[in-house]
Every structure is written in structure tokens, then in C-alpha cells.
Design a protein around this motif. Structure first.
Motif, short mmCIF file in Angstrom:
data_model
loop_
_atom_site.label_atom_id
_atom_site.label_comp_id
_atom_site.label_asym_id
_atom_site.label_seq_id
_atom_site.Cartn_x
_atom_site.Cartn_y
_atom_site.Cartn_z
N VAL A 1 0.84 -1.21 0.00
CA VAL A 1 0.00 0.00 0.00
C VAL A 1 0.87 1.25 0.00
CG1 VAL A 1 -1.62 1.30 1.41
CG2 VAL A 1 -1.97 -1.12 1.08
N GLN A 2 1.94 1.22 0.81
CA GLN A 2 2.83 2.39 0.88
C GLN A 2 3.52 2.62 -0.45
OE1 GLN A 2 5.25 1.24 4.16
NE2 GLN A 2 4.25 2.63 5.57
N THR A 3 3.96 1.53 -1.11
CA THR A 3 4.65 1.66 -2.39
C THR A 3 3.71 2.22 -3.45
OG1 THR A 3 5.96 -0.27 -1.80
CG2 THR A 3 6.02 0.43 -4.10
N ALA A 4 2.48 1.69 -3.49
CA ALA A 4 1.50 2.19 -4.47
C ALA A 4 1.25 3.66 -4.23
CB ALA A 4 0.21 1.39 -4.37
N ASP A 5 1.17 4.06 -2.95
CA ASP A 5 0.92 5.46 -2.62
C ASP A 5 2.07 6.34 -3.08
OD1 ASP A 5 0.90 7.54 0.18
OD2 ASP A 5 -0.69 7.46 -1.31
N SER A 6 3.33 5.87 -2.89
CA SER A 6 4.45 6.73 -3.30
C SER A 6 4.55 6.79 -4.82
CB SER A 6 5.76 6.25 -2.67
OG SER A 6 6.05 4.95 -3.07
N ILE A 7 4.11 5.74 -5.53
CA ILE A 7 4.07 5.79 -6.99
C ILE A 7 3.08 6.86 -7.44
CG2 ILE A 7 3.33 4.54 -9.06
CD1 ILE A 7 4.55 2.06 -7.91
N GLU A 8 1.90 6.90 -6.77
CA GLU A 8 0.91 7.94 -7.10
C GLU A 8 1.48 9.33 -6.82
OE1 GLU A 8 -2.34 7.94 -8.15
OE2 GLU A 8 -2.16 5.84 -8.66
N GLU A 9 2.24 9.44 -5.73
CA GLU A 9 2.82 10.73 -5.38
C GLU A 9 3.76 11.19 -6.46
OE1 GLU A 9 4.90 10.62 -1.74
OE2 GLU A 9 5.29 12.76 -1.71
N MET A 10 4.57 10.25 -6.96
CA MET A 10 5.51 10.59 -8.04
C MET A 10 4.74 10.98 -9.30
SD MET A 10 8.76 8.08 -7.79
CE MET A 10 8.08 6.55 -7.21
N ALA A 11 3.62 10.29 -9.58
CA ALA A 11 2.84 10.65 -10.76
C ALA A 11 2.28 12.05 -10.60
CB ALA A 11 1.71 9.64 -10.96
N ASN A 12 1.88 12.42 -9.37
CA ASN A 12 1.35 13.76 -9.14
C ASN A 12 2.42 14.83 -9.31
OD1 ASN A 12 -1.22 12.96 -8.63
ND2 ASN A 12 -1.02 12.95 -6.40
N GLN A 13 3.68 14.45 -9.10
CA GLN A 13 4.74 15.45 -9.14
C GLN A 13 5.46 15.48 -10.47
OE1 GLN A 13 7.00 14.21 -5.84
NE2 GLN A 13 5.71 15.29 -4.36
#
Lengths: 236, 242
Positions: free
Chosen positions: A222-234
Motif C-alpha cells: 500500500v505504501q509503495t503504491a501510494d508513493s508511486i501515485e505521489e511521483m505521478a502527481n509530481q
């Protein structure tokens, strides 16, 4: 959100349920006649993803959506009989259930044979700790004789599918459409002993450790998926 | 203004409301009888796009999302053994009826105490209603059987009634935490004394909803920023006189 996020969350929920089941087994390790429950996991629906240029999803490119606890199966193995020396304690040597009936006439079935004398209609009968009367093989309550034991042995009843009995709490089960009706059986009943629970502490503890590790791994997903989304947002 | 800016803004507002609902669920994780809420988002509507040259419509564009309804999940919470004889848990469907200021209110919370008049009431003062009006137990011990009969000194003194709605989805949570039932009818249920029904909030579910909502909020914010930058380009550079 990417599918891995929701798969991880589904994994967390299913491990939480698994720990609930294990904790209930461990807390009932000393309950007479308790049958351990085991959880069974199943995978959730698969989504097929489209290869570029294809008009519909391909079966070779399918991704799952996580796991869930599909059922909790009762382990019907016999618990170890323990001699108590109490003349109103009974245990069944084999498969089958005792039958008890409450004041409203509802019949319940149990493996817990820790009975005692119960007052009713001006005389003593044999019953359980909540006052329900134990039935013999003919379905009638059993009176106590003068010397502190029952006049007849409690009746034993069998079901076509005892795994489908509905637990009611208080060590009681009630029949369902899937379990079939109770039929009287001639199984041997031993006086003065109680059946202990069939919980295997070693298995429950190792299940607990494994659930904890799997929970940790799922939260990492879950944490990894969340940080992938964060990178996509940035990205921009 | 750029259509995309309004759509992203509506997305941010909806996610903000979603986070509000999730935050309320998390803060009520220890409230007796609390039922978790979930917000549904609905698309706002579509607008037809016209080709500026010949006025033919080329298709539709969605205009964003709005928060829909907040529905309560009425599944049972976990029953916890407290040992207090005044705590009652409903181990089935159904609601307790309590006497509010303006009529009968319904609740799942079973954390009652004996008030100054000897009646079973909630901490906020509403008295539990039984067959004969508010249930009075005085200072004596009392037992509650599974069907709601209140026994004192071996005699049945009252019966606690459970109510359910005759229509599915008939139970609606109100602003003060109580429920209203459409077509309230007496229902058979199972009451356990000495147990308290906790909330049915699943912490893992709420945390993942919180993470997903805040990531979506961030993405909508990025989309809004980019729409804003393209308007800025149009204003500063495309329309500049040089």
C-alpha cells in the motif's frame, strides 16, 4: 489509484479477519468441547487488461484484485478427553452431539458435556449451566436419581453435515438446512470425563506470526503504491 | 474560464467532503453503536460541445463530480464484554427506542445507566422505552434475557422492545446520531446484557480511503494548476500586444 493499492488494502483486511479467527481460537483453548475454526482465503475477481491495439481485454493479461477470507471452516477433530471424576460430566467417544432443550422448547446441540443438577417441576433433572435440560435418545429430559447422577445416559445425535451447524454461542449449535436434521445415534458416552477443546496452540501461534508478517508486507504494498501515485502527481 | 479548471475544482471539493466523512468515522471508532458513513460521488452532468465552424455537436464533456449521498452502513459492530449489568448489546438487527424531547428516537447504542428516577437512560438523558413506557429498574439488580424481558427478583417486570424499519434502507442517521425509521415495527431480536456493541468502523478501510482521497485531491490540484497555467499563457503571451 493503481490496482496495487486496492489489492494491498484487500490483503490487509483479509489478514485482519484471519487474526480475529486465530485470536478467538486461542482465547477458547480451555473451553470444553470447543471446535477450532480455520479461515480459508480466496482470490478476488480478475480484470483483464487490453494489449495496445486489441479491441477487448486478453485472458493472458489479467491482474487480480486482492484476496478475501471466503469461509471459516470448523475443524471437527475430537478433543482430548480429560477425566474430571464428576458424575454429571459426560464426553462422547466419537462423533455426535448432546442435545439440550431450553425453557421455550428450542433444541440446541453441544459437545460440551459439563452438566449438573437443575431444578424443574419439583424435581431434579440433568441440565447445563444455563438451566437447559439434557435430552436422552428419545428426546425426553433425564431426571436425576438420588445418588447424584442421571438415571440414563444423555442421548447422542448425529447430522448429515455437522460442519454446517450454526454456532449460537455458549458452546451451542443449532441445525440449518445444510446440516440436515438430528438423528439419534448409539455412540458410546463416557461418564466422569470432559472433552477439551481441539485448538492446537502451536498451529495458532504460527498462524498468528504468519498473519503478522503478511500484514506487514501488504502494508508495504500500500505504501509503495501510494508513493508511486505521489511521483505521478509530481511529474509536472 | 477553462472548463478543466472547474472540473478539477469540483473534484477537489468532493474529495475534501470524502475526507470529512472518513475523519468522522475514524474519530468515532470507539463510540458505542456508531455506524460508519460512506459518501458516494456522482458525475455532475455532461455538456454538449459544438464545432465552432458549422455548429455540429462533436460529443460531450463531463463537468466534474459532486458529492452524492452519505449512507450509513448498518452492519453489526463487534460486541465487547464489559460486565456492567446496565450495558446491553443487540446481537441482531433492530434498534432500541429511547424517549427523546420531541418523540421516540432510535439508537443501537446500549451504554445505559440508572438515572435519578431509577430509569435506564443514556448518558444524554433519553430513557429506554419498554413495553410499558420507560423501563424502571430502581436500585435493585436486574437481569435481561435474550428476548428483552427484564427480570427482577425472579419476576418479569418489563420487556425491552426492538424496532426495525419495514422498508429496506429505511433507517437514516440524523444530525444528532440517532436514527429515524420509516415504518417502524417491533422486531424480534437478541439482547445480551453485560456486552456493549462497538462501532463497525474498520480502521484499515478508513485509512486506505483517506490515503486514496488525499492522493486524488493532490492529482486534482495538479490538474487545476495546469489549467491555470494554460490560462496564464493565454492571457500573458497569446493576448499580449508587442
Amino acid at each position: 489509484m493503481i490496482r496495487a493499492f486496492y489489492s494491498g488494502a484487500a490483503g490487509l483486511k483479509s489478514q485482519q479477519t484471519a487474526v480475529d479467527v486465530t485470536a478467538n481460537n486461542i482465547s477458547n483453548v480451555n473451553t470444553a468441547g470447543y471446535k477450532a475454526k480455520q479461515e480459508k482465503f480466496g482470490d478476488l475477481l480478475y480484470s483483464s487488461m487490453k494489449t495496445p491495439g486489441a479491441s477487448s481485454g486478453s485472458a493472458n493479461l489479467s491482474v487480480g484484485n486482492g484476496s478475501a477470507v471466503t469461509e471459516t471452516v470448523t475443524d471437527t477433530a475430537e478433543g482430548t478427553p480429560v477425566n474430571t471424576g464428576n458424575s454429571t460430566d459426560y464426553c462422547i467417544r466419537g462423533s455426535g452431539f448432546f442435545a439440550v432443550r431450553d425453557a421455550s422448547g428450542n433444541a440446541f446441540y453441544t459437545r460440551d458435556g459439563s452438566f449438573r443438577a437443575v431444578q424443574g417441576n419439583g424435581r431434579l433433572w440433568i441440565g447445563d449451566s444455563s438451566g437447559r435440560l439434557v435430552l436422552d435418545n428419545a428426546g425426553k429430559p433425564i431426571p436425576m436419581d438420588g445418588s447424584g447422577s442421571a438415571q440414563a445416559a444423555p442421548g447422542v445425535y448425529r447430522f448429515a453435515n455437522s460442519g454446517a451447524l450454526q454456532p449460537q454461542g455458549d458452546n451451542l449449535y443449532s441445525p440449518t438446512a445444510l446440516s440436515g436434521a438430528a438423528t439419534s445415534a448409539n455412540t458410546e458416552v463416557k461418564q466422569g470425563c470432559l472433552e477439551s477443546s481441539n485448538v492446537d496452540l502451536a498451529r495458532e501461534m504460527s498462524n498468528l506470526l504468519m498473519s503478522q508478517r503478511v500484514y506487514q508486507l501488504n502494508s508495504k504494498v500500500v505504501q509503495t503504491a501510494d508513493s508511486i501515485e505521489e511521483m505521478a502527481n509530481q511529474l509536472r | 474560464m477553462v472548463r478543466g479548471a472547474y472540473a478539477s475544482a469540483s473534484g477537489m471539493i468532493t474529495k475534501y467532503k470524502q475526507i470529512d466523512v472518513t475523519g468522522n468515522n475514524i474519530s468515532n471508532i470507539n463510540t458505542a453503536g456508531f455506524k460508519k458513513d460512506s459518501l458516494s460521488a456522482i458525475p455532475f452532468g455532461t455538456q454538449l460541445l459544438y464545432n465552432t465552424a458549422d455548429g455540429q455537436n462533436v460529443g460531450t464533456v463531463a463537468e466534474g463530480t459532486v458529492p452524492g449521498t452519505v449512507t450509513s452502513d448498518l452492519s453489526e459492530g463487534t460486541a465487547e464484554k464489559t460486565g456492567l449489568p446496565t450495558d446491553l448489546a443487540i446481537l441482531s438487527d433492530g434498534f432500541f427506542a429511547v424517549q427523546g424531547l420531541n418523540g421516540v428516537r432510535y439508537t443501537r447504542s446500549g451504554s445505559f445507566t440508572v438515572d435519578a428516577g431509577g430509569y435506564l437512560s443514556l448518558a444524554t438523558g433519553q430513557r429506554l422505552l419498554g413495553q410499558n413506557g420507560p423501563v424502571r429498574v430502581g436500585n435493585d439488580d436486574f437481569q435481561v434475557t435474550a428476548d428483552g424481558t427484564v427480570m427482577q427478583n425472579g419476576k418479569a417486570t418489563d420487556k425491552i422492545l426492538l424496532y426495525n424499519s419495514t422498508t429496506p434502507q429505511g433507517a437514516q442517521k440524523q444530525a444528532d446520531g440517532f436514527f429515524t425509521l420509516t415504518g417502524a415495527a417491533a422486531a424480534a431480536g437478541k439482547i445480551q446484557q453485560g456486552y456493549l456493541e462497538g462501532s463497525n468502523v474498520n480502521l484499515v478501510e478508513e485509512m486506505t480511503k483517506l490515503m486514496a482521497s488525499s492522493r486524488s485531491y493532490q492529482t486534482c490540484q495538479q490538474a487545476f494548476k495546469i489549467s491555470d497555467q494554460s490560462v496564464q499563457l493565454a492571457v500573458e503571451q497569446v493576448g499580449s500586444l508587442k
